[in-house]
Scaffold this motif. Sequence first.
Motif, mmCIF file in Angstrom:
data_model
loop_
_atom_site.group_PDB
_atom_site.id
_atom_site.type_symbol
_atom_site.label_atom_id
_atom_site.label_comp_id
_atom_site.label_asym_id
_atom_site.label_seq_id
_atom_site.Cartn_x
_atom_site.Cartn_y
_atom_site.Cartn_z
ATOM 1 N N HIS A 1 0.805 -1.141 0.239
ATOM 2 C CA HIS A 1 0.140 -0.032 0.102
ATOM 3 C C HIS A 1 0.785 1.243 0.101
ATOM 4 O O HIS A 1 2.171 1.126 0.417
ATOM 5 C CB HIS A 1 -1.013 0.029 1.202
ATOM 6 C CG HIS A 1 -0.332 0.004 2.526
ATOM 7 N ND1 HIS A 1 0.371 0.953 3.112
ATOM 8 C CD2 HIS A 1 0.051 -0.879 3.364
ATOM 9 C CE1 HIS A 1 0.819 0.923 4.389
ATOM 10 N NE2 HIS A 1 0.676 -0.523 4.503
ATOM 11 N N TYR A 2 0.417 2.298 -0.422
ATOM 12 C CA TYR A 2 1.153 3.771 -0.515
ATOM 13 C C TYR A 2 1.408 4.056 1.018
ATOM 14 O O TYR A 2 0.513 4.168 1.981
ATOM 15 C CB TYR A 2 0.331 4.859 -1.037
ATOM 16 C CG TYR A 2 1.107 5.958 -1.532
ATOM 17 C CD1 TYR A 2 1.690 6.033 -2.825
ATOM 18 C CD2 TYR A 2 1.479 6.861 -0.744
ATOM 19 C CE1 TYR A 2 2.515 6.951 -3.129
ATOM 20 C CE2 TYR A 2 2.006 7.970 -1.030
ATOM 21 C CZ TYR A 2 2.728 8.313 -2.170
ATOM 22 O OH TYR A 2 3.559 9.253 -2.394
ATOM 23 N N ASP A 3 2.556 4.331 1.176
ATOM 24 C CA ASP A 3 3.159 4.639 2.749
ATOM 25 C C ASP A 3 3.128 6.340 2.773
ATOM 26 O O ASP A 3 3.405 7.127 1.968
ATOM 27 C CB ASP A 3 4.641 4.644 2.658
ATOM 28 C CG ASP A 3 5.347 5.141 3.939
ATOM 29 O OD1 ASP A 3 4.416 5.540 4.838
ATOM 30 O OD2 ASP A 3 6.312 4.766 4.011
#
Length: 253
Positions: free
Chosen positions: A190-192
Motif C-alpha cells: 500500500h502507499y506509505d
Amino acid sequence: MADYVYNLLTKHHSVREFKDEKVPEDDVNKMIEAGQRASTSNFLQTYSIIGIEDINVKEALKEVSGQPYVVENGYLFIFVMDYYKHLVASEDSDVVEDVQEATESAESLLVGAIDVGLLAQNIAATAEDMGYGIVYLGSLRNDIGRMRDILDLPDHTFPLFGMAVGVPADSEEQAQKPRMPKELIFHQDHYDNDVDNKRELLKTYDEAVRNYYQERTDGDRDETWSQQVTNFLSGKHRLDMLDQLNKAGFIRK
C-alpha cells in the motif's frame, strides 16, 4: 545470474553533445526492431517513429525545441502516438464510427502514450548497448501546431517527444544525476503516507542533489531537488496542450 542488463541500465545518463558521426542505417534499423518488441496493449501498436535526417527539417525542429542537439546528433527520432492507421484499418467495417469514438477517449490517450514510452525506452537501451548516447527531447512539445505542420501529421496522431542519438563527445563523461532513494519511490502492499518520513528522506536527497550540482558547476549552482521541481511546477507550461490534443482528435470523450 548475469547482471549485464542491470549494469547497462544503471549506467544511463543523458548525452547532450555528440561527435560529428552519423549513426549507420543498419544500427538505426536494429534500434527500431528492438523498439517494436516492447509490450503493447491489446496488440494495438499505437505508435509511429519518424526518423529525421534532412538538415532543413532538423533546423525547423530546432526552432521549436531551442536545443542545439536537435541538429547536432548522429540520428534524430520523433515518437508519435498514432491511431490514424487504426482508423484506416477499420474504414471498410461497419464499426468505423465506434473505432473513431474509442480513439478519442482518455483511455486511448493513456494506452497510446504508454505504448510510445515502452517503444522508446527499448530503443534507448538498444542504442546505449551499441555504445551510443541518447537524450530525450520533450522540448519538441513547445509548439505542437508547428510540429504537426513540419512533420505533415494527420488527425489522430500526436508527436510526444524526440530522441537524439549519437556517439558521445569526449566531454560527455560526467557524474550521473542522483535518483531518489528506493524508500521514496517503492511502496510495499500500500502507499506509505508517512509525511514526516518523506520529509526526512527528501531532506537527505536534497543535499545529494545540491552536492551534485555544486560539483558539476564548480559551485555556480546551489539548488536542491525540492527547489528545482517546485519552481518548475509553479510555472505555467504549454497551456495549449489540451486544445492541441482536441484538434488532433484526442480527449473528445
